[in-house]
Design an enzyme around this catalytic site. Structure first.
Site, PDB file in Angstrom:
ATOM      1  N   SER A   1      -1.028   3.397  30.850  1.00  0.00           N
ATOM      2  CA  SER A   1      -1.266   2.571  29.654  1.00  0.00           C
ATOM      3  C   SER A   1      -1.697   1.165  30.014  1.00  0.00           C
ATOM      4  CB  SER A   1       0.023   2.413  28.836  1.00  0.00           C
ATOM      5  OG  SER A   1       0.360   3.588  28.208  1.00  0.00           O
TER       6      SER A   1
ATOM      7  N   HIS B   1      -5.636   4.909  25.763  1.00  0.00           N
ATOM      8  CA  HIS B   1      -6.071   5.842  26.798  1.00  0.00           C
ATOM      9  C   HIS B   1      -7.468   6.343  26.473  1.00  0.00           C
ATOM     10  CE1 HIS B   1      -2.309   6.753  29.101  1.00  0.00           C
ATOM     11  NE2 HIS B   1      -1.813   6.098  28.069  1.00  0.00           N
TER      12      HIS B   1
ATOM     13  N   HIS C   1      -0.255  13.517  27.707  1.00  0.00           N
ATOM     14  CA  HIS C   1       1.206  13.413  27.740  1.00  0.00           C
ATOM     15  C   HIS C   1       1.869  14.620  27.084  1.00  0.00           C
ATOM     16  CE1 HIS C   1      -0.226   9.228  27.979  1.00  0.00           C
ATOM     17  NE2 HIS C   1       0.828   9.014  28.734  1.00  0.00           N
TER      18      HIS C   1
ATOM     19  N   TYR D   1       4.406  14.430  25.204  1.00  0.00           N
ATOM     20  CA  TYR D   1       4.800  14.096  23.829  1.00  0.00           C
ATOM     21  C   TYR D   1       3.678  14.297  22.815  1.00  0.00           C
ATOM     22  CZ  TYR D   1       2.585   9.516  24.704  1.00  0.00           C
ATOM     23  OH  TYR D   1       1.705   8.525  25.013  1.00  0.00           O
ATOM     24  N   GLU D   2       2.463  14.457  23.307  1.00  0.00           N
ATOM     25  CA  GLU D   2       1.363  14.711  22.385  1.00  0.00           C
ATOM     26  C   GLU D   2       1.405  16.141  21.843  1.00  0.00           C
ATOM     27  OE1 GLU D   2      -2.551  12.894  23.620  1.00  0.00           O
ATOM     28  OE2 GLU D   2      -1.359  12.492  25.401  1.00  0.00           O
TER      29      GLU D   2
ATOM     30  N   ALA E   1       2.860   2.640  33.051  1.00  0.00           N
ATOM     31  CA  ALA E   1       3.650   1.542  32.486  1.00  0.00           C
ATOM     32  C   ALA E   1       5.039   2.122  32.260  1.00  0.00           C
ATOM     33  CB  ALA E   1       3.028   1.092  31.176  1.00  0.00           C
TER      34      ALA E   1
ATOM     35  N   MET F   1       7.246   8.070  30.340  1.00  0.00           N
ATOM     36  CA  MET F   1       6.966   9.338  29.647  1.00  0.00           C
ATOM     37  C   MET F   1       5.886  10.157  30.348  1.00  0.00           C
ATOM     38  SD  MET F   1       6.827   7.773  25.802  1.00  0.00           S
ATOM     39  CE  MET F   1       7.950   6.474  25.286  1.00  0.00           C
ATOM     40  N   SER F   2       5.688   9.914  31.628  1.00  0.00           N
ATOM     41  CA  SER F   2       4.622  10.637  32.346  1.00  0.00           C
ATOM     42  C   SER F   2       5.021  10.790  33.807  1.00  0.00           C
ATOM     43  CB  SER F   2       3.312   9.844  32.260  1.00  0.00           C
ATOM     44  OG  SER F   2       3.443   8.608  32.945  1.00  0.00           O
TER      45      SER F   2
ATOM     46  N   ASN G   1       7.930  -3.637  30.248  1.00  0.00           N
ATOM     47  CA  ASN G   1       8.968  -4.165  29.335  1.00  0.00           C
ATOM     48  C   ASN G   1      10.324  -3.862  29.950  1.00  0.00           C
ATOM     49  OD1 ASN G   1       8.003  -1.285  28.434  1.00  0.00           O
ATOM     50  ND2 ASN G   1      10.184  -1.441  27.911  1.00  0.00           N
TER      51      ASN G   1
ATOM     52  N   HIS H   1       4.620  -0.559  21.496  1.00  0.00           N
ATOM     53  CA  HIS H   1       3.515  -0.209  22.394  1.00  0.00           C
ATOM     54  C   HIS H   1       2.650  -1.436  22.657  1.00  0.00           C
ATOM     55  CE1 HIS H   1       0.910   2.498  24.548  1.00  0.00           C
ATOM     56  NE2 HIS H   1      -0.132   2.059  23.873  1.00  0.00           N
TER      57      HIS H   1
HETATM   58  N1  HPA Z   1      10.491   3.630  27.938  1.00  0.00           N
HETATM   59  C1  HPA Z   1       9.767   4.736  28.094  1.00  0.00           C
HETATM   60  N2  HPA Z   1       8.475   4.713  28.392  1.00  0.00           N
HETATM   61  C2  HPA Z   1       7.884   3.526  28.549  1.00  0.00           C
HETATM   62  C3  HPA Z   1       8.599   2.327  28.397  1.00  0.00           C
HETATM   63  C4  HPA Z   1       9.973   2.387  28.075  1.00  0.00           C
HETATM   64  O1  HPA Z   1      10.682   1.367  27.926  1.00  0.00           O
HETATM   65  N3  HPA Z   1       7.704   1.324  28.633  1.00  0.00           N
HETATM   66  C5  HPA Z   1       6.512   1.901  28.901  1.00  0.00           C
HETATM   67  N4  HPA Z   1       6.614   3.222  28.852  1.00  0.00           N
END
Ligand code: HPA
Length: 276
Positions: A31, A62, A84, A86-87, A114, A211-212, A235, A247
């Site tokens: 990301s 993306h 992903h 989750y998609e 990320a 998440m990847s 973050n 996001h």
């Molecule tokens: N959690 C899960 N996935 C993420 C995060 C997070 O804090 N930041 C970027 N992708």
């Protein structure tokens, strides 16, 4: 030949018909990091939608294409945008691109993402070299084994190559770029974690959450591909920071550190290629 392998071969034939390029290193950009590919010496691109049977990502931020070109004199294929779990795609689809890049000729998988910082010592904008992982999403190897690619029960004792990690560490040192190190945990998403979940993954030994990546690294290891990975701590995970996550925040941090990140990737790719 299994249906799964047949599908992969169809994708490969689609690639072969359109692109004449043999990459050494395969990169997946996370990301906000995708525009790295725009800055390399591009020789060809291939939109995912133009590959028969290929899953197309819908995640914001993306793009959906392979970029073929050179980082210095190193031939690379870059995934600008990944698919992903989750998609809603099955894991088989999520890791199909990694398998395809191996068939293209790539010997190394270089993953980036990320991620949320779980380790109390991490700060927003840090880079973390992934030294191991926990995959809390289903294994991408569930189902009939692709015997053509690797064994039914593959070893995972060194998912992230020690040798390649050492090269990335040295590259960072030479550039004076601080590099953290730690364990990446993949949850399914798409929701960010609750404070209790963040506490749980910290207790399990995770330093960063995303998440990847972990599923892709498993697929790469299954095929005997050497893997290396860097997380951009975009973050602080929920509970580490007390601000709600978005996001947009992930994107803003990734954009802010992108120039430094690009330098680290470029040096690492070139130094890794010397050892292949
Ligand atoms: N959690 C899960 N996935 C993420 C995060 C997070 O804090 N930041 C970027 N992708």
């Amino acid at each position: 030949m299994s249906k799964r392998y047949e599908r992969l071969m169809k994708c490969y034939e689609s690639f072969k018909a359109k692109v004449d390029f043999t990459p050494k290193i395969a990169l997946i950009l996370g990301s906000g990091l995708g525009d790295y590919a725009d800055g390399i010496d591009i020789k060809a691109t291939l939109d995912y939608k133009d590959i028969e049977g290929f899953p197309v990502s819908t995640a914001p931020g993306h793009k959906g294409r392979f970029v073929f070109g050179y980082v210095g004199d190193v031939p690379v294929v870059i995934m600008q945008g990944r698919v992903h779990y989750y998609e809603g795609y099955p894991m088989e689809d999520v890791v199909l691109p990694v398998r395809l890049m191996k068939l293209m000729g790539a010997e190394v998988l270089f993953v980036t993402n990320a991620a949320g910082g779980v380790n109390w010592h991490f700060e927003c904008g840090d880079f973390m070299l992934i030294n191991d992982q926990i995959c809390m999403a289903p294994s991408p190897l569930i189902g009939e084994n692709l015997d053509e690619l690797g064994p039914r029960f593959p070893d995972m004792s060194e998912i992230y190559s020690k040798k390649l990690r050492d090269i990335v560490k040295k590259s960072a040192r030479d550039l004076d770029i601080p590099l953290r190190e730690g364990v990446y945990i993949q949850l399914t998403g798409p929701n960010y974690e609750s404070p209790s979940e963040v506490r749980m993954v910290r207790t399990l030994g995770a330093d960063a959450v995303g998440m990847s990546t972990a599923c892709e690294a498993i697929a790469a290891n299954h095929m005997g591909m050497k893997t290396v990975g860097i997380s951009c701590i975009s973050n602080l995970a929920c509970g580490v920071s007390n601000r709600p996550l978005s996001h947009a925040e992930v994107q803003v941090t990734a954009d802010r550190v992108a120039p430094l990140f690009k330098k680290l990737i470029t040096a690492s790719v070139q130094n890794i290629a010397k050892e292949l």
